[in-house]
Design a protein around this motif. Structure first.
Motif, PDB file in Angstrom:
ATOM      1  N   ASP A  83     -23.789   3.567 105.702  1.00  0.00           N
ATOM      2  CA  ASP A  83     -24.174   4.843 105.111  1.00  0.00           C
ATOM      3  C   ASP A  83     -25.663   5.075 105.376  1.00  0.00           C
ATOM      4  O   ASP A  83     -26.353   4.210 105.921  1.00  0.00           O
ATOM      5  CB  ASP A  83     -23.863   4.885 103.608  1.00  0.00           C
ATOM      6  CG  ASP A  83     -24.526   3.760 102.814  1.00  0.00           C
ATOM      7  OD1 ASP A  83     -25.684   3.386 103.100  1.00  0.00           O
ATOM      8  OD2 ASP A  83     -23.871   3.243 101.882  1.00  0.00           O
ATOM      9  N   ARG A  84     -26.153   6.229 105.003  1.00  0.00           N
ATOM     10  CA  ARG A  84     -27.555   6.603 105.266  1.00  0.00           C
ATOM     11  C   ARG A  84     -28.528   5.663 104.542  1.00  0.00           C
ATOM     12  O   ARG A  84     -29.561   5.294 105.093  1.00  0.00           O
ATOM     13  CB  ARG A  84     -27.783   8.059 104.849  1.00  0.00           C
ATOM     14  CG  ARG A  84     -29.181   8.563 105.036  1.00  0.00           C
ATOM     15  CD  ARG A  84     -29.531   8.775 106.477  1.00  0.00           C
ATOM     16  NE  ARG A  84     -30.880   9.334 106.590  1.00  0.00           N
ATOM     17  CZ  ARG A  84     -31.483   9.582 107.721  1.00  0.00           C
ATOM     18  NH1 ARG A  84     -30.878   9.339 108.856  1.00  0.00           N
ATOM     19  NH2 ARG A  84     -32.694  10.084 107.739  1.00  0.00           N
ATOM     20  N   ARG A  85     -28.212   5.257 103.329  1.00  0.00           N
ATOM     21  CA  ARG A  85     -29.095   4.374 102.567  1.00  0.00           C
ATOM     22  C   ARG A  85     -29.310   3.051 103.302  1.00  0.00           C
ATOM     23  O   ARG A  85     -30.435   2.571 103.406  1.00  0.00           O
ATOM     24  CB  ARG A  85     -28.526   4.130 101.174  1.00  0.00           C
ATOM     25  CG  ARG A  85     -29.480   3.373 100.277  1.00  0.00           C
ATOM     26  CD  ARG A  85     -28.948   3.190  98.890  1.00  0.00           C
ATOM     27  NE  ARG A  85     -27.896   4.162  98.588  1.00  0.00           N
ATOM     28  CZ  ARG A  85     -27.119   4.134  97.549  1.00  0.00           C
ATOM     29  NH1 ARG A  85     -27.242   3.188  96.671  1.00  0.00           N
ATOM     30  NH2 ARG A  85     -26.187   5.028  97.346  1.00  0.00           N
ATOM     31  N   GLU A  86     -28.249   2.452 103.815  1.00  0.00           N
ATOM     32  CA  GLU A  86     -28.384   1.214 104.583  1.00  0.00           C
ATOM     33  C   GLU A  86     -29.160   1.456 105.875  1.00  0.00           C
ATOM     34  O   GLU A  86     -29.960   0.612 106.283  1.00  0.00           O
ATOM     35  CB  GLU A  86     -27.011   0.626 104.922  1.00  0.00           C
ATOM     36  CG  GLU A  86     -26.358  -0.092 103.777  1.00  0.00           C
ATOM     37  CD  GLU A  86     -25.047  -0.736 104.192  1.00  0.00           C
ATOM     38  OE1 GLU A  86     -24.786  -1.840 103.679  1.00  0.00           O
ATOM     39  OE2 GLU A  86     -24.300  -0.163 105.002  1.00  0.00           O
ATOM     40  N   ARG A  90     -32.786   1.522 104.996  1.00  0.00           N
ATOM     41  CA  ARG A  90     -33.246   0.175 104.645  1.00  0.00           C
ATOM     42  C   ARG A  90     -33.493  -0.674 105.894  1.00  0.00           C
ATOM     43  O   ARG A  90     -34.389  -1.497 105.923  1.00  0.00           O
ATOM     44  CB  ARG A  90     -32.233  -0.503 103.724  1.00  0.00           C
ATOM     45  CG  ARG A  90     -32.722  -1.861 103.226  1.00  0.00           C
ATOM     46  CD  ARG A  90     -31.856  -2.465 102.149  1.00  0.00           C
ATOM     47  NE  ARG A  90     -30.561  -2.852 102.666  1.00  0.00           N
ATOM     48  CZ  ARG A  90     -29.396  -2.469 102.158  1.00  0.00           C
ATOM     49  NH1 ARG A  90     -29.358  -1.686 101.104  1.00  0.00           N
ATOM     50  NH2 ARG A  90     -28.259  -2.878 102.676  1.00  0.00           N
TER      51      ARG A  90
END
Length: 163
Positions: free
Chosen positions: A78-81, A84
């Motif tokens: 996903d975008r969050r990963e 990160r």
């Protein structure tokens, strides 16, 4: 991506890769001593074939680490990963399509997968249910390459139960 399902066919798959291709050495379920022995064999072939090789976990002679503290390669679902791991050189966005190795994962589909790493300055690799035919259909979406396990393994290993 290496995997226990390859068995001895792993070496033939490595020899079939073109120079400059990459290998992420995984073999999570392999006993430590056997994993080390296998790693040395993979690294020897990769060096001779001029393949880029990284490992999950610290392995001697690896050019980098996958999903480590300062990863060379990392996975993003996903975008969050993706954010990160934006310091990684290569970001494996997955699963683009349904995959046998993660049967319960929600499939991203090509358009959503392509958008996950937009603007992060990292090379984006499509993973999950990928093969050469699917790569030809999605490469125009901004992916820099594709990775696979099953598509590179012999047909009899594709149906084997993962260990």
């Amino acid at each position: 991506m290496t995997d226990e399902r390859f068995g001895d066919a792993l070496f033939a798959a490595l020899r079939a890769l073109p120079p400059g291709a990459g290998v992420v050495f995984r073999h999570h379920a392999t006993a430590p001593r056997e994993r080390q022995r296998l790693w040395l064999a993979v690294r020897r072939i990769a060096t001779a074939r001029r393949l880029f090789v990284v490992a999950v976990g610290v392995m001697p002679g690896a050019r980098g680490e996958h999903n480590g503290r300062r990863p060379t390669t990392a996975a993003a679902h996903d975008r969050r990963e993706a954010i990160r791991h934006r310091g990684a050189r290569y970001l494996f966005v997955s699963p683009v399509y349904p995959t046998r190795s993660h049967p319960d994962s929600t499939t991203l589909r090509p358009m959503k997968a392509a958008q996950i790493a937009v603007g992060l300055g990292v090379e984006v690799i499509a993973l999950g249910g990928m093969d050469a035919r699917r790569w030809r259909r999605i490469r125009h979406l901004g992916f820099d390459g594709w990775a696979a396990i099953d598509a590179l393994s012999p047909p009899q290993k594709r149906n084997a139960v993962p260990t």
